[in-house]
Design a protein around this motif. Structure first.
Motif, PDB file in Angstrom:
ATOM      1  N   ILE A 107     -93.672 -50.277  34.249  1.00  0.00           N
ATOM      2  CA  ILE A 107     -94.617 -51.383  34.567  1.00  0.00           C
ATOM      3  C   ILE A 107     -94.271 -52.274  33.317  1.00  0.00           C
ATOM      4  CG2 ILE A 107     -97.079 -52.178  34.803  1.00  0.00           C
ATOM      5  CD1 ILE A 107     -97.702 -48.993  35.473  1.00  0.00           C
ATOM      6  N   ASP A 108     -94.041 -53.636  33.933  1.00  0.00           N
ATOM      7  CA  ASP A 108     -93.378 -54.453  32.829  1.00  0.00           C
ATOM      8  C   ASP A 108     -94.117 -55.776  32.655  1.00  0.00           C
ATOM      9  OD1 ASP A 108     -91.525 -55.504  31.094  1.00  0.00           O
ATOM     10  OD2 ASP A 108     -89.664 -54.854  32.313  1.00  0.00           O
ATOM     11  N   ASP A 109     -93.705 -56.615  31.777  1.00  0.00           N
ATOM     12  CA  ASP A 109     -94.400 -58.043  31.621  1.00  0.00           C
ATOM     13  C   ASP A 109     -93.759 -58.952  32.640  1.00  0.00           C
ATOM     14  OD1 ASP A 109     -96.288 -56.925  29.864  1.00  0.00           O
ATOM     15  OD2 ASP A 109     -94.925 -57.222  28.276  1.00  0.00           O
ATOM     16  N   GLU A 110     -92.553 -58.408  33.045  1.00  0.00           N
ATOM     17  CA  GLU A 110     -91.787 -59.347  33.888  1.00  0.00           C
ATOM     18  C   GLU A 110     -91.844 -59.165  35.352  1.00  0.00           C
ATOM     19  OE1 GLU A 110     -87.421 -59.618  33.530  1.00  0.00           O
ATOM     20  OE2 GLU A 110     -87.823 -58.308  31.776  1.00  0.00           O
ATOM     21  N   LEU A 111     -91.463 -59.989  36.195  1.00  0.00           N
ATOM     22  CA  LEU A 111     -91.458 -59.558  37.699  1.00  0.00           C
ATOM     23  C   LEU A 111     -90.083 -59.353  38.285  1.00  0.00           C
ATOM     24  CD1 LEU A 111     -93.849 -62.523  38.977  1.00  0.00           C
ATOM     25  CD2 LEU A 111     -94.239 -59.916  38.773  1.00  0.00           C
ATOM     26  N   TYR A 112     -89.869 -58.335  39.121  1.00  0.00           N
ATOM     27  CA  TYR A 112     -88.446 -57.956  39.599  1.00  0.00           C
ATOM     28  C   TYR A 112     -88.742 -58.313  41.307  1.00  0.00           C
ATOM     29  CZ  TYR A 112     -88.098 -55.480  35.301  1.00  0.00           C
ATOM     30  OH  TYR A 112     -88.188 -55.134  33.904  1.00  0.00           O
ATOM     31  N   ARG A 148     -99.122 -52.617  46.797  1.00  0.00           N
ATOM     32  CA  ARG A 148     -99.606 -52.221  45.407  1.00  0.00           C
ATOM     33  C   ARG A 148    -100.067 -50.816  45.345  1.00  0.00           C
ATOM     34  NH1 ARG A 148    -101.563 -57.591  45.514  1.00  0.00           N
ATOM     35  NH2 ARG A 148    -103.534 -56.929  46.104  1.00  0.00           N
ATOM     36  N   LYS A 166    -102.912 -49.675  33.902  1.00  0.00           N
ATOM     37  CA  LYS A 166    -102.001 -50.855  34.115  1.00  0.00           C
ATOM     38  C   LYS A 166    -102.456 -51.697  35.305  1.00  0.00           C
ATOM     39  CE  LYS A 166     -99.220 -48.565  30.888  1.00  0.00           C
ATOM     40  NZ  LYS A 166     -99.028 -49.134  29.544  1.00  0.00           N
ATOM     41  N   THR A 195     -92.719 -57.962  42.055  1.00  0.00           N
ATOM     42  CA  THR A 195     -93.292 -56.994  41.577  1.00  0.00           C
ATOM     43  C   THR A 195     -93.069 -56.883  39.903  1.00  0.00           C
ATOM     44  OG1 THR A 195     -94.510 -54.668  41.575  1.00  0.00           O
ATOM     45  CG2 THR A 195     -92.302 -54.947  42.110  1.00  0.00           C
ATOM     46  N   ASN A 196     -94.159 -56.270  38.978  1.00  0.00           N
ATOM     47  CA  ASN A 196     -93.870 -56.029  37.838  1.00  0.00           C
ATOM     48  C   ASN A 196     -93.365 -54.520  37.551  1.00  0.00           C
ATOM     49  OD1 ASN A 196     -96.603 -55.301  38.417  1.00  0.00           O
ATOM     50  ND2 ASN A 196     -97.256 -55.409  36.101  1.00  0.00           N
ATOM     51  N   LYS A 198     -90.682 -51.821  37.559  1.00  0.00           N
ATOM     52  CA  LYS A 198     -89.006 -51.684  37.897  1.00  0.00           C
ATOM     53  C   LYS A 198     -88.947 -50.622  38.633  1.00  0.00           C
ATOM     54  CE  LYS A 198     -84.842 -51.968  35.315  1.00  0.00           C
ATOM     55  NZ  LYS A 198     -84.439 -52.319  33.915  1.00  0.00           N
TER      56      LYS A 198
END
Length: 219
Positions: A107-112, A148, A166, A195-196, A198
């Motif tokens: 679970i990241d701070d950027e979007l994929y 989600r 998260k 989504t954030n 990965k």
């Protein structure tokens, strides 16, 4: 979080997408005594955890994907797969390809950005009724909410720690589609989403991922 991922493909054959279910049946019948992960059935009933072995037909190619414990099982049976019995047809395997990787689940701070390679089986009986009652303008947000929850199910099913602490983001562009499941035409979707989380390519989201539905790939 890093997990092993194994992909087994049979490039000699060109199959329709519906054969994913028969592919699952063959592996379940042949290797199911070795592990419940090949079929997700236990003496007590269906195992509802995330499917760690998934059967797909991608661009006509029979594909089996194993992640985590499923990855190790595919490595163990690879040498024993000399044919595929798909319904009434038996295909002798002359060529099979095995790819092994370590993939990141985070679970990241950027979007994929992702898209579905196979129809997304988003709705169960309960939320299908809710979807039908939802106004057209509100349906995309309704599907985002379902996505989600399915991302959370994937994370928890694969052992990602502290998922509930998260924030999971997901927003998509959805196109309704019809696809057959167990002989019945069902409401499904094509689409792309951000989504954030990965997510490793070729894993599935939604219902019946073990039969190839909801397979995602990075855009």
């Amino acid at each position: 979080m890093h997990l092993p991922l194994t992909t087994l493909t049979f490039p000699d054959f060109r199959l329709p997408r519906r054969e994913a279910s028969n592919l699952r049946g063959y592996f379940a019948d042949t290797f199911g005594q070795d592990s419940v992960l090949f079929h997700n059935h236990t003496p007590e009933g269906y195992r509802y955890n995330y499917s760690e072995i998934q059967y797909k037909v991608i661009d006509g190619v029979a594909t089996v994907v194993g992640i985590g414990s499923g990855s190790k099982l595919l490595l163990q049976v690879f040498g024993d797969v000399d044919k595929l019995v798909l319904g009434e047809q038996t295909l002798m395997v002359n060529t099979k390809e095995l790819a092994m990787d370590q993939v990141e689940l985070v679970i990241d701070d950027e979007l994929y950005a992702y898209k579905f390679l196979t129809p997304w089986f988003a709705l169960n009986q309960e939320n299908y009724a809710q979807y039908r009652e939802t106004k057209d303008a509100d349906r995309p947000a309704f599907l985002d909410k379902i996505l989600r929850s399915q991302l959370i199910a994937l994370l928890e099913g694969l052992g990602y720690p502290d998922t509930k602490e998260k924030t999971i983001l997901a927003k998509g562009h959805w196109r309704p589609a019809k696809a057959y499941f167990r002989g019945q035409q069902m409401q499904m979707f094509w689409g792309e989403f951000m989504t954030n989380v990965k997510v490793p390519s070729l894993l599935g989201l939604g219902k019946s991922t073990s039969r190839g539905f909801g397979t995602v790939v990075v855009c």
